[in-house]
Each structure stands twice: as C-alpha cells, then as structure tokens.
Design an enzyme around this catalytic site. Structure first.
Site, PDB file in Angstrom:
ATOM      1  N   LYS A  84      27.914  14.578 -10.803  1.00  0.00           N
ATOM      2  CA  LYS A  84      27.655  13.136 -10.760  1.00  0.00           C
ATOM      3  C   LYS A  84      27.843  12.508 -12.132  1.00  0.00           C
ATOM      4  CE  LYS A  84      24.462  13.753  -6.897  1.00  0.00           C
ATOM      5  NZ  LYS A  84      23.055  13.901  -6.487  1.00  0.00           N
ATOM      6  N   GLN A 128      16.865  13.541  -8.107  1.00  0.00           N
ATOM      7  CA  GLN A 128      17.579  14.649  -7.476  1.00  0.00           C
ATOM      8  C   GLN A 128      16.627  15.460  -6.597  1.00  0.00           C
ATOM      9  OE1 GLN A 128      20.934  15.317  -7.608  1.00  0.00           O
ATOM     10  NE2 GLN A 128      20.523  16.880  -6.076  1.00  0.00           N
ATOM     11  N   ASP A 151      20.085   5.890  -4.062  1.00  0.00           N
ATOM     12  CA  ASP A 151      20.142   6.955  -3.059  1.00  0.00           C
ATOM     13  C   ASP A 151      19.776   6.435  -1.671  1.00  0.00           C
ATOM     14  OD1 ASP A 151      21.159   9.447  -3.357  1.00  0.00           O
ATOM     15  OD2 ASP A 151      19.279  10.458  -3.808  1.00  0.00           O
TER      16      ASP A 151
END
Length: 379
Positions: A84, A128, A151
C-alpha cells in the site's frame, strides 16, 4: 507443443511443483474462461488516480495524505502495508506508517486514531486488520472519523451503505474492488443472480449491498456456519471412509478385533447421513450467474460447484505447502484450473482482486482529500 505446456501446467498446479510462465499461460489459454487480469486493471485505474492526485495536490497545497496503523508483526499484514505504501508513492499520495508493538494497549491505539482524526494534513486513516489479541476491532474503528474512514468500516459508513439512498462516504475496499473489476471488464451485473460465499464485514456483507445497488436480480449470502459445516462434513466423510476401509481389512488377532464388528455397515450409514448436507452448499453456488468466494479455505470451490458460463471472483488468498525442496505457492478459495473449464470469466490468485483492492484504497483516499477540500472551501 502448446498443448503439452498446458498439460504440464495442470500437473504442476495439482502437485504443487513450480510452473513456468509459458506453461501457465498455455493452460489459461486452453480454458474456456476469460481471465480477469486484476493487475492490468489496477494499473489502468492508477493512471487516472495519479492524474487526480496531481490535481488535488495543487488544490490543497500538499499531497493527499494517508495514515496507516499497523499493530503487531504479522508477516502478511506487514507485506500488505508495504504494498500500500508503494502504491501511494506511485500515484502521489503521502503515506505515514504508525507501527505499534504486539502488546500495545488499546487506549494508546485509540489515542493515535483520535489524533489522526483531528490532523488536517491527514485525509485518510487505515487500521490494518486483523488486530492483535486484546485489541477490540469494533472499539478502535469507532474512533476513526467517518470522513477519513478510507477502509469503509466505521459504523457510520457501514450504516449509510446499508440504507438505500443514503450516501456512504466510502465503500470497503475489497468489496469495491470486486464491483470495479466486473464493470471495467464489461461484465454485466444488472438482472444477474449473485451468490456470495462468505459473510465477512469487509467482503461478503458489503459486497451483497453493492450488488443490490448495481441492480442484481437476487443476492444470496452463504453464511459462515454453512461453509464451516460443509468442511466439517468433508472431514467426517473422510473419517467414515477410513473406518469403512479399516473394517474391510482381513481380520487379524488383536485386542480391537471385536470393535470392528459391523464397522463397514456403520461407516456406510454415517456417510449416507452426511451426504445430503454435504451437497447443499455446492447446490446453492451452482445457481449463481456471478459467484464470489471469500472464505479463506484453499481451493474449496471446484468445477462441480459452478454453473457453466458463470463469472467467478476469487477473493481468497491462501498459502499452499509445496513439495519438499520447492517454494510454497499462493492459491485462492477456488481451484482455478478446474473452474476455468466451466466459468466464462474468472479471477486468478495472485494477480486478481488483490491489486484492485489496493487501487480501491487509493481511490477512497483521493475521495477523502476531495471531500476535505470542499469542506475547507465552505469554511
């Protein structure tokens, strides 16, 4: 020669041996399915995102900013975060990584999230997942500002997404990736029957909602209990078959000989009792025009699960142990070489949904930066 390469690839995939690029390519060309190249689609998408990032940089006076929080040392999470970061750099997004120890206190993570939510130089925040034991995912995600939740997993954004007509700021990246792959590959969704195998918060549930919004005729979600029961049935069937084989062996004097009396008959009864439920999940999957698989079970879905001509999206990624002396290989939740013979289109693993998921994160980050630019203009 071409056919020999294809057969070589098929044998190697089944045995775990290494496969040359030419052999793998031959196998895919022989299959009837179109391979949906997620890497190529992501590269095309990132070109337009790079242009958009450049325009936003001029407007904001700085690069769009993404903050990522990584708690613990999981190798897969570390790899995903690094990819990422590389993708952010490629398109012109400034990324900052907050690396925290495995034993970090939940209150400390919440404090960092709150600080980032109030930082005007940060447009997007990504926590994450999965988090280490002792950290409650739902508590930490609630602290992420909805306008920075790139997200798409905060309760506010999930709630807005579920309500038809309500504007969710962001869609969960893996789910958005699946929809984008279909649309960019010109594979229609409207009026199609969709089956989503897997009910996770990041893929299954949001993807069902996105398919609804794209006009799918019907969406069926196969919940965790269904595929857990199915794999348990598989194990019980194998155990019963082993018991039947044992019972049919020539009798030899030993202390257990009496226990084997009637073993074959009992084993056959056990297999017969399991069989109806064992078939239920494949039957549901065979109804799908579009089948999405996201369960984390290596090569669970085989050819007989798929309706001829269906489109198959494989979200799973699993490490399959190779033969001694060979490298491990990555496989999906779908047995690619089998299913490609029945499907009209299929995503590979690796190189399918993964690259598009990262591109979706970049898209959401730029969307957050654009939203913040509009807010600042009004103030």
């Amino acid at each position: 020669m071409f056919r020999q390469l294809a057969y070589q690839a098929a044998r190697n995939l089944r045995s775990g041996a290494e496969t040359t690029l030419s052999a793998r390519g031959a196998l895919r060309c022989m299959s009837t399915a179109k391979v949906i190249d997620g890497k190529s689609l992501a590269e095309d998408w990132e070109k337009s995102l790079k242009t958009e990032a450049s325009q936003l940089t001029k407007e904001l006076g700085r690069q769009p900013g993404l903050a990522m929080i990584l708690a613990g040392e999981r190798p897969d999470s570390t790899l995903y975060v690094r990819r990422k970061q590389e993708a952010c750099k490629k398109v012109g997004i400034h990324s900052t990584l907050y690396k925290l120890p495995e034993n970090v206190v939940e209150a400390d993570v919440q404090t960092i999230v709150e600080q980032l939510s109030n930082d005007t130089s940060v447009d997007g925040i990504l926590v994450q997942l999965p988090l280490p034991a002792g950290l409650r995912e739902e508590v930490i995600l609630e602290k992420v500002s909805p306008v920075k939740d790139v997200d798409g997993l905060s309760p506010v954004n999930v709630g807005r997404m579920l309500m038809r007509g309500s504007l969710a700021a962001f869609k969960p990246c893996p789910a958005l990736a699946c929809i984008e792959m279909l649309q960019r590959s010109q594979l229609p969704i409207r009026n199609k029957k969709v089956v989503v195998l897997g009910d996770s918060n990041t893929v299954g549930l949001p993807l069902a909602v996105l398919f609804r919004d794209e006009g799918a005729a019907a969406v069926t979600i196969c919940h965790r209990v269904a595929y857990d029961d199915f794999t348990a049935d598989q194990r019980r069937t194998e155990e019963a078959q082993r018991a039947a084989a044992e019972a049919c062996l020539p009798r030899v004097p030993n202390p257990r000989s009496e226990e084997l009396e009637g073993g074959a008959e009992k084993a056959a009864q056990a297999i017969a009792a399991i069989k109806p439920q064992h078939k239920l999940l494949p039957d549901v999957c065979r109804t799908a025009d579009i089948l999405v698989v996201a369960v984390g079970h290596a090569e669970l879905v085989t050819r007989d699960w798929v309706k001829p001509g269906a489109v198959v999206i494989d979200v799973g990624i699993n490490v399959r142990d190779a033969l001694k002396g060979k490298k491990n290989r990555l496989v999906g939740d779908v047995a690619f070489d089998q299913v490609a013979e029945a499907a009209s289109a299929i995503t590979p693993v690796p190189g399918g949904v993964g690259p598009m998921t990262i591109a979706s994160l970049l898209h959401n980050t730029l969307q957050a930066a654009r939203l913040h630019a509009q807010i600042w203009k009004r103030t």
